[in-house]
Design a protein around this motif. Structure first.
Motif, PDB file in Angstrom:
ATOM      1  N   ASP A  55      31.172  -1.544  23.856  1.00  0.00           N
ATOM      2  CA  ASP A  55      31.736  -2.138  22.642  1.00  0.00           C
ATOM      3  C   ASP A  55      31.809  -3.649  22.785  1.00  0.00           C
ATOM      4  OD1 ASP A  55      32.089   0.213  21.179  1.00  0.00           O
ATOM      5  OD2 ASP A  55      34.070   0.588  22.034  1.00  0.00           O
ATOM      6  N   ASP A  56      31.297  -4.333  21.765  1.00  0.00           N
ATOM      7  CA  ASP A  56      31.264  -5.792  21.756  1.00  0.00           C
ATOM      8  C   ASP A  56      32.639  -6.332  21.353  1.00  0.00           C
ATOM      9  OD1 ASP A  56      30.771  -8.489  21.428  1.00  0.00           O
ATOM     10  OD2 ASP A  56      29.249  -8.241  19.872  1.00  0.00           O
ATOM     11  N   PRO A  57      33.286  -7.111  22.235  1.00  0.00           N
ATOM     12  CA  PRO A  57      34.614  -7.638  21.896  1.00  0.00           C
ATOM     13  C   PRO A  57      34.589  -8.641  20.747  1.00  0.00           C
ATOM     14  CG  PRO A  57      33.900  -8.510  23.999  1.00  0.00           C
ATOM     15  CD  PRO A  57      32.865  -7.512  23.569  1.00  0.00           C
ATOM     16  N   ASN A  58      33.394  -9.043  20.315  1.00  0.00           N
ATOM     17  CA  ASN A  58      33.265  -9.972  19.197  1.00  0.00           C
ATOM     18  C   ASN A  58      32.966  -9.236  17.892  1.00  0.00           C
ATOM     19  OD1 ASN A  58      33.494 -12.222  21.037  1.00  0.00           O
ATOM     20  ND2 ASN A  58      31.417 -11.744  21.653  1.00  0.00           N
ATOM     21  N   SER A  59      32.877  -7.911  17.948  1.00  0.00           N
ATOM     22  CA  SER A  59      32.521  -7.121  16.762  1.00  0.00           C
ATOM     23  C   SER A  59      33.750  -6.814  15.915  1.00  0.00           C
ATOM     24  CB  SER A  59      31.863  -5.810  17.185  1.00  0.00           C
ATOM     25  OG  SER A  59      32.823  -4.954  17.792  1.00  0.00           O
ATOM     26  N   ASP A  60      33.500  -6.540  14.635  1.00  0.00           N
ATOM     27  CA  ASP A  60      34.589  -6.146  13.743  1.00  0.00           C
ATOM     28  C   ASP A  60      35.234  -4.846  14.201  1.00  0.00           C
ATOM     29  OD1 ASP A  60      34.309  -8.366  12.180  1.00  0.00           O
ATOM     30  OD2 ASP A  60      33.241  -7.353  10.552  1.00  0.00           O
ATOM     31  N   LYS A  61      34.446  -3.952  14.812  1.00  0.00           N
ATOM     32  CA  LYS A  61      34.989  -2.685  15.304  1.00  0.00           C
ATOM     33  C   LYS A  61      36.177  -2.937  16.226  1.00  0.00           C
ATOM     34  CE  LYS A  61      33.865   1.300  18.197  1.00  0.00           C
ATOM     35  NZ  LYS A  61      32.850   1.962  19.012  1.00  0.00           N
ATOM     36  N   VAL A  62      36.066  -3.936  17.069  1.00  0.00           N
ATOM     37  CA  VAL A  62      37.148  -4.261  18.004  1.00  0.00           C
ATOM     38  C   VAL A  62      38.160  -5.198  17.342  1.00  0.00           C
ATOM     39  CG1 VAL A  62      37.700  -5.411  20.180  1.00  0.00           C
ATOM     40  CG2 VAL A  62      35.722  -3.888  20.048  1.00  0.00           C
ATOM     41  N   LEU A  63      37.679  -6.307  16.798  1.00  0.00           N
ATOM     42  CA  LEU A  63      38.568  -7.365  16.308  1.00  0.00           C
ATOM     43  C   LEU A  63      39.457  -6.944  15.144  1.00  0.00           C
ATOM     44  CD1 LEU A  63      36.171 -10.444  16.500  1.00  0.00           C
ATOM     45  CD2 LEU A  63      38.003  -9.817  18.077  1.00  0.00           C
ATOM     46  N   LYS A  64      38.980  -6.001  14.341  1.00  0.00           N
ATOM     47  CA  LYS A  64      39.761  -5.591  13.177  1.00  0.00           C
ATOM     48  C   LYS A  64      40.455  -4.250  13.367  1.00  0.00           C
ATOM     49  CE  LYS A  64      37.241  -8.374   9.897  1.00  0.00           C
ATOM     50  NZ  LYS A  64      36.525  -8.435   8.634  1.00  0.00           N
ATOM     51  N   SER A  65      40.323  -3.699  14.564  1.00  0.00           N
ATOM     52  CA  SER A  65      40.957  -2.398  14.803  1.00  0.00           C
ATOM     53  C   SER A  65      42.467  -2.567  14.912  1.00  0.00           C
ATOM     54  CB  SER A  65      40.401  -1.750  16.064  1.00  0.00           C
ATOM     55  OG  SER A  65      40.911  -2.377  17.209  1.00  0.00           O
TER      56      SER A  65
END
Length: 196
Positions: A55-65
């Motif tokens: 999982d990319d820590p810069n992705s929305d999946k992570v940042l907006k979770s």
């Protein structure tokens, strides 16, 4: 130990943190930036928060979770508490940090190797969000010293346990080298079958 901080370092830390608290929605702003940088520096930590290594820590999946936003905000609230205790309750702070560090180590898997990248992420976040005028080299140096003390308090019990394990292992290995096998301590399976 954090309880050994000088008055000047304490003052600088508290003044800087006051600047942080002036940032609108600082819990989310500082926490999100800090954890994003931390996950980039220490990818293995993502697993502790429920993400995969991929999982990319810069992705929305992570940042907006919800988990990311909640954890990053909670971390900044923890820093708020630490800052509040740097004044009159500084003597208790070392004990509290030792207990908190032990809990994070035993319950969540946070290990001492993660504190370096977290400290780097914190300093970079403060530099980025406060700018060079408010987060000078001198102030950065004080924050580094304080982070080393905080991390030292939080990892003290884990490192002590590791050292005890090493000592026990060394004693076990040494005892194994000094023992000489005797015929009575070495099973002779052929003889046992013959006697039976």
């Amino acid at each position: 130990m954090v309880k050994e901080l000088t008055y000047d370092k304490n003052r600088i830390i508290l003044e800087t943190w006051g600047e942080v608290q002036r940032i609108s929605d600082y819990h989310v702003v500082i926490g999100s930036s800090l954890y994003q940088k931390f996950f980039n520096k220490c990818p293995s930590a993502k697993v502790l928060f429920g993400w995969s290594l991929e999982d990319d820590p810069n992705s929305d999946k992570v940042l907006k979770s919800r988990n990311f936003l909640s954890q990053s905000s909670l971390y900044v609230k923890l820093l708020d508490t630490v800052m509040d205790m740097l004044g009159p309750d500084i003597d208790m702070l070392t004990d509290i940090l030792e207990e908190l560090g032990e809990k994070h180590w035993k319950m969540y898997g946070v290990c001492h190797e993660m504190y370096g990248p977290m400290g780097e992420a914190l300093l970079e976040t403060l530099q980025e969000k406060l700018g060079e005028e408010k987060f000078t080299r001198e102030i950065s140096s004080v924050w580094l010293d304080v982070w080393v003390d905080l991390a030292g308090d939080m990892t003290r019990r884990e490192l002590k346990a590791i050292e005890l394990q090493k000592q026990r292992l060394a004693k076990t290995m040494e005892a194994g080298r000094t023992r000489t096998p005797t015929t009575s301590s070495v099973p002779v399976y052929g003889d046992a079958k013959r006697k039976a």
